[in-house]
Design an enzyme around this catalytic site. Structure first.
Site, PDB file in Angstrom:
ATOM      1  N   ALA A  59      10.102   2.982  -2.791  1.00 34.12           N
ATOM      2  CA  ALA A  59       9.089   2.283  -3.632  1.00 34.12           C
ATOM      3  C   ALA A  59       7.952   3.306  -3.092  1.00 34.12           C
ATOM      4  CB  ALA A  59       8.768   0.709  -2.945  1.00 34.12           C
ATOM      5  N   CYS A  60       6.861   3.259  -3.794  1.00 35.94           N
ATOM      6  CA  CYS A  60       5.524   4.238  -3.440  1.00 35.94           C
ATOM      7  C   CYS A  60       4.307   3.284  -4.035  1.00 35.94           C
ATOM      8  CB  CYS A  60       5.422   5.550  -4.223  1.00 35.94           C
ATOM      9  SG  CYS A  60       5.235   5.564  -6.139  1.00 35.94           S
ATOM     10  N   THR A  61       3.159   3.877  -3.762  1.00 36.82           N
ATOM     11  CA  THR A  61       1.901   2.942  -3.984  1.00 36.82           C
ATOM     12  C   THR A  61       1.673   2.621  -5.361  1.00 36.82           C
ATOM     13  OG1 THR A  61       0.679   5.118  -3.997  1.00 36.82           O
ATOM     14  CG2 THR A  61       0.809   3.953  -1.830  1.00 36.82           C
TER      15      THR A  61
END
Length: 103
Positions: A8-10
Site C-alpha cells: 500500500a502506498c500513499t
C-alpha cells in the site's frame, strides 16, 4: 518459506502494484510461495484468505500508509518496510528474512 503480505502506498496506485509485482517475482524466483494483497484507492484486491494467513511463515507489509486488517496476523512474524525498499531490493529483503527465520 510461505510468504504473505500487503502492499500500500500513499496514492494507492503505482507503488502499491509495483511493490506487489517485485515481491511476488522475487519470492517465486527464490523458490518461495508468496501472495501479496493490495490496499489502494479502489479498495482491497487479492485479499489474503484465512488459510493463507494460517499457513504463513512471515508477513511482509510494504506500505507507506497505515494498512487495515493487521490484527489477523497476530502471532505471525511481521516485517514492515516502505514500498521503495520492496521495489528496489525485493530479493535482498526476502533472503534476509529467510536467513533470520532459518538461523
Amino acid at each position: 518459506m510461505n510468504i504473505i503480505g500487503i502492499a500500500a502506498c500513499t496514492s494507492g496506485i503505482a507503488h502499491t502494484y509495483i511493490a506487489k509485482e517485485k515481491l511476488t517475482k522475487a519470492g517465486i524466483a527464490l523458490g518461495h510461495t508468496i501472495h501479496i494483497e493490495t490496499q489502494g484507492t479502489i479498495g482491497i484486491e487479492d485479499e489474503l484468505s484465512n488459510e493463507q494467513v494460517k499457513n504463513a511463515d512471515v508477513v511482509i507489509i510494504a506500505a507507506d500508509i497505515k494498512v487495515s486488517g493487521k490484527d489477523r496476523f497476530k502471532g505471525k512474524r511481521i516485517v514492515e518496510i516502505p514500498t521503495d525498499i520492496a521495489i528496489k531490493a525485493p530479493k535482498q529483503i526476502i533472503n534476509k528474512i529467510d536467513n533470520e527465520i532459518n538461523n
